[in-house]
Structure formats: C-alpha cells, structure tokens
Design a protein around this motif. Structure first.
Motif, PDB file in Angstrom:
ATOM      1  N   ASP A  80       0.519  -1.151   0.137  1.00  0.00           N
ATOM      2  CA  ASP A  80       0.273  -0.371  -0.109  1.00  0.00           C
ATOM      3  C   ASP A  80       1.182   1.021  -0.110  1.00  0.00           C
ATOM      4  N   ASN A  81       2.009   1.499   1.068  1.00  0.00           N
ATOM      5  CA  ASN A  81       2.958   2.500   1.138  1.00  0.00           C
ATOM      6  C   ASN A  81       3.197   2.568  -0.646  1.00  0.00           C
ATOM      7  N   PHE A  82       4.243   1.865  -0.853  1.00  0.00           N
ATOM      8  CA  PHE A  82       4.389   1.624  -2.254  1.00  0.00           C
ATOM      9  C   PHE A  82       3.578   1.785  -3.813  1.00  0.00           C
TER      10      PHE A  82
ATOM     11  N   TYR B 186       1.753   9.523  -1.089  1.00  0.00           N
ATOM     12  CA  TYR B 186       0.759  11.082  -0.637  1.00  0.00           C
ATOM     13  C   TYR B 186       1.478  10.701   0.975  1.00  0.00           C
ATOM     14  N   HIS B 187       2.500  10.113   0.989  1.00  0.00           N
ATOM     15  CA  HIS B 187       3.025   9.847   3.234  1.00  0.00           C
ATOM     16  C   HIS B 187       4.542  10.434   2.487  1.00  0.00           C
ATOM     17  N   LEU B 188       5.201  10.888   1.194  1.00  0.00           N
ATOM     18  CA  LEU B 188       6.210  11.811   1.159  1.00  0.00           C
ATOM     19  C   LEU B 188       6.211  12.626   1.949  1.00  0.00           C
TER      20      LEU B 188
ATOM     21  N   ILE C 148       6.373  11.637   5.816  1.00  0.00           N
ATOM     22  CA  ILE C 148       7.303  10.109   6.036  1.00  0.00           C
ATOM     23  C   ILE C 148       8.927  11.097   5.634  1.00  0.00           C
ATOM     24  N   HIS C 149       9.400  10.967   4.863  1.00  0.00           N
ATOM     25  CA  HIS C 149      10.819  11.626   3.963  1.00  0.00           C
ATOM     26  C   HIS C 149      10.618  12.394   3.518  1.00  0.00           C
ATOM     27  N   PRO C 150      10.408  13.345   3.985  1.00  0.00           N
ATOM     28  CA  PRO C 150      10.371  15.083   3.791  1.00  0.00           C
ATOM     29  C   PRO C 150      11.779  16.114   3.240  1.00  0.00           C
TER      30      PRO C 150
ATOM     31  N   GLN D 171      12.742   4.695   7.126  1.00  0.00           N
ATOM     32  CA  GLN D 171      11.298   5.156   7.083  1.00  0.00           C
ATOM     33  C   GLN D 171      10.150   4.734   6.854  1.00  0.00           C
ATOM     34  N   ASP D 172      10.081   4.192   5.652  1.00  0.00           N
ATOM     35  CA  ASP D 172       8.912   3.217   5.259  1.00  0.00           C
ATOM     36  C   ASP D 172       8.043   2.697   6.569  1.00  0.00           C
ATOM     37  N   LEU D 173       9.210   1.166   6.494  1.00  0.00           N
ATOM     38  CA  LEU D 173       9.283   0.358   7.439  1.00  0.00           C
ATOM     39  C   LEU D 173       9.022   0.922   8.844  1.00  0.00           C
TER      40      LEU D 173
HETATM   41 FE   LIG Z   1       7.665   6.056   1.047  1.00  0.00          FE
END
Ligand SMILES: [Fe+2]
Ligand code: FES
Length: 448
Positions: free
Chosen positions: A202-204, A208-210, A213-215, A395-397
C-alpha cells in the motif's frame, strides 16, 4: 471515495475504473485471508527469484524461500535456467539448504538421492530394491516455469501463466533504454518484519506519505500532485513518474535559494547552483544538458535513455508484490513476501543494482558506500534490531508495525482514501477478485 476527480494526475491512456470495494482489515490480520492468498494468489503470478549473476556455470543454483514454499533455479548445460520445487521426490526432504551454490548433482541430505542439473534422478541407494525397478532416469524433480528478463530470473507455479515478457508489460519496453542487462546487484538486504506484506505494498502504491515520512526528499524530488503522473494498466501493474532534480511544488522552493538535495545534485554535474537562485526548477533542464554532454566521458551510457529517464524517477509497481524504482544510475527492487504461517509478519527485501561504469570502484547505496561488485552488501536481519535497510526504506518500514496494530482495532472500519491513493483501491479490488473471487461490499467508511 470520489474516484472521478481530484488534484492527482492520472494518465488519460492508462487509467482504470474502481468499484469502491471496502478495504477490510481482515486482509491484513486473518489466517483465512492468508490461506486464500496461498491458494489463489501466489500460484498465479511470476516471482522474482534472483539474478543471473549467480548462475554462470552449469549446476550453479539459487534457492528462493517464499512463504512455506522453496524453489531452486538451476543453470543448465545449454545455458538456460530451469526451476524446481525444493523438495525430494523420495520423502519430501528439502534439497538445497543454502541461498546460492554450485553442484554437479543436487543431492538430498536424507538418503542421498542425486539429481542432474536438469532435475533427472541419476543415483539412489539400493537401486535394485524398488518394487517397480530402478527409478533412476525415470523420476524428475517437480518443475516450475522459469524465465529471465534482463539480469533477473523469475519462476511461476502456474504452468499456463503468460510468458514473462508479456506478464511484465509494459515494463520491458518502458525500461529498455536503461539497458539493465549487465547491471550489478550491489545491495541485497532483507529483514523479518512485524506486519502483513500488503502494508508496504500500500505504501508503494501512493506518494501521499512523502511529505510526512520522507520530508527530505522534497528538496530534490517534485512530489507535487499536478506534476506526478500515475499510470494504471489493465494487468494490475501500475507506475508513477516523479519529476527529479527539482524540488517539490508543494512548497515555494522555486523563488529562493537552491535547497540542499538539489544543490548537491546540480554540483555533481558541474552546474553552479548559485546561478539558479530564484529559478530552482530550471536545474532539471541543466542536468539533462550536462548528462548528454558529459555522460559518456564519465563512463555512463545514456544514449538510449529519454530526457525524462535521465533526471526523473520511474516507480514500477507490479501486481502483487514487486516494485522496481528506476533512475539512470540505480535500479531498486523493493518487495515484501508473506510469512509461512503468520499474517502479521512478512519478509522485506531491498536490492540495488548499478550500471557497470569503467573506472568506478565504489557506488553510493542506500546504506552507504560499497564496492561496485556483486552482492557487496548482502545480509538478512530482523527489522528493529538497528540494521538499516536503506534510509528511505527504513522510513517506510517505520510505520509498518503501528499500522498493523491499528488495523487490529474494532474501531477501524475500512480505508478512507484520497484520490491520489486510487492505486491502493485498485490493488485491493484486484486482490478481492483473485483471492476471494468476489468484491467486498461497499460499506461507507467513517467520514464519507
Ligand atoms: Fe515511502
Ligand atoms: S527424502 Fe530425499 S533421499 Fe530420502
């Protein structure tokens, strides 16, 4: 969910309708769902088993443990590769116990039966003690479909599955310009994780999470919605083109100083970032020009790549569990595989391949510098034990375990998605079709 409109940009040619099935929590938590996946999903798709670099001579083999299953891919005398279930036809013992190896005869550790690399039984103990006569030459290892694409070896349980190149479409054609054939897998890391395999899928399937989660990616990747292009193919695969060498349009980086990530990316190609103050978005074009001009003298083969491929990031998300993220200098393989028995666990794998560049001895991998050679960094760990799987992957994990915990709550009533997360909706509707054989009901989640 409004699936008709929104700020996100979907390709007009490659968009797919979605029904609005509820994305239920049980798919992440229940044994029934996991068993139905073992029954209906995993046998129906191609699986990436390894890289051809591990299969040079006849008898070289790779073992791929997948959930409860185990498969060996073996190099043949004629140069081909065949795949067999890793189980002895005598009484079922696993044959190969290491991840890679080489042997003139695959030998079972229990009663010593021996098989040629083509899977034919050639030696048994007490050959004259079989009621039907010697099984040698008659018995074979149970075989799977096996094909290669570029540097990769794939296997499939379904004997009637489409040929690999067809199944991978449109990616073999879209990625041809990168000339992946001789790229070298330098990073090969994996970890046991405490969440269902679909959490990371789902994350990949969304960007939307960039920002949250990965600023730091925002300083050199433009994750702004008007510019990011999503494509969804009928097959269930999808992709996302994200503008690189340009800061995010979610914030005003254009009119000020060049932000750090972009600054370094410009300098790496001899571009003076200070000249781009107040027009940072123009650096991307300057990098294209510099790569065309100086790529060859630095040992890169950019000739067959498009301008877009030279600077942007192409995320290929294959149904159901494989992601290939391309830039001209790095190919990342990211995937999750199910746990043999526990729906709340999975294995996460991260490989990075690099083009061979003359004179280049080292590459910058997501876990730091490493020699440019096969499997320079190869390790398996347990997520959370402090071993990095790559900065961005970590970060994703990091959200995996807490999301799994939240999905266990009686209060969770099904996902409430943004328009830009439509690829998640489509992914789960395909899973409903393949795994359950029917859509889940459309129950309006809280807030709709
Ligand atoms: Fe990610
Ligand atoms: S189980 Fe393999 S030789 Fe007996």
């Amino acid at each position: 969910m409004n699936v008709q409109s929104g700020a996100a940009r979907y390709s007009a040619d490659y968009d797919q309708p979605v029904r609005g099935d509820t994305i239920t929590a049980d798919r992440y938590t229940s044994r029934e769902w996991m068993e139905a996946e073992y029954e209906n999903l995993w046998p129906s798709v191609w699986h990436l088993g390894g890289v051809t670099a591990d299969l040079e001579e006849e008898g070289d083999f790779i073992r791929h443990n997948f959930g409860r299953e185990s498969v060996i891919m073996v190099k043949q005398a004629d140069g081909g590769v065949r795949a067999f279930y890793n189980t002895c036809p005598h009484r079922g013992n696993r044959l190969a116990l290491g991840d890679v190896g080489s042997t003139p005869r695959i030998t079972c550790g229990y009663h010593g039966w021996q098989f040629d690399p083509d899977g034919t039984l050639v030696h048994v103990q007490d050959e004259d003690d079989f009621p039907g006569g010697s099984p040698c030459g008659k018995v074979h290892l149970s075989e799977l479909r096996c094909e290669t694409w570029g540097p990769f070896v794939f296997w499939a349980m379904d004997k009637d599955i489409a040929p690999l190149a067809e199944w991978l479409a449109p990616f073999p054609e879209r990625l041809a310009g990168y000339k992946l054939d001789n790229w070298v897998r330098v990073l090969n890391v994996s970890a046991d994780c405490e969440f269902n395999w679909k959490i990371i899928r789902d994350n990949f399937n969304e960007s939307y999470h960039l920002p949250t989660i990965h600023p730091e990616l925002a300083t050199f990747i433009n994750d702004g919605l008007p510019t990011t292009l999503f494509e969804m193919y009928e097959s269930g695969h999808n992709s996302m083109w994200m503008i690189g060498h340009q800061a995010t349009s979610r914030k005003d980086y254009v009119s000020g100083d060049v932000p750090p990530g972009l600054y370094e990316a410009a300098e790496a190609w001899g571009i003076d970032p200070k000249e781009y103050r107040g027009r940072t978005a123009d650096i991307r074009e300057a990098v294209i020009e510099a790569k065309r001009k100086h790529g060859a003298e630095r040992g890169y083969d950019y000739d067959s790549m498009t301008d877009q491929q030279l600077v942007d990031y192409f995320h290929c998300t294959l149904f159901p569990n494989l992601t290939i993220t391309m830039s001209p200098e790095q190919c990342q393989i990211l995937r999750t595989e199910p746990h043999p028995t526990d729906p709340a666990k999975c294995v996460f794998q991260h490989w990075c391949l690099y083009p061979p560049v003359e004179g280049m001895k080292e590459v910058e991998t997501p876990v730091g510098k490493a020699p440019l050679k096969h499997d320079a960094i190869a390790q398996h760990s347990v997520y959370g034990d402090g071993v990095s799987l790559g900065f961005v992957a970590d970060q994703d994990l990091s959200i995996g375990t807490t999301q799994q915990q939240g999905l266990n709550s009686r209060g969770f009533q099904g996902c409430l998605l943004t328009y830009q997360e439509k690829r998640i909706q489509r992914f789960h509707e395909l899973l409903n079709d393949v795994v359950l054989g029917h859509p889940t009901e459309h129950k309006a989640p809280a807030g709709e």
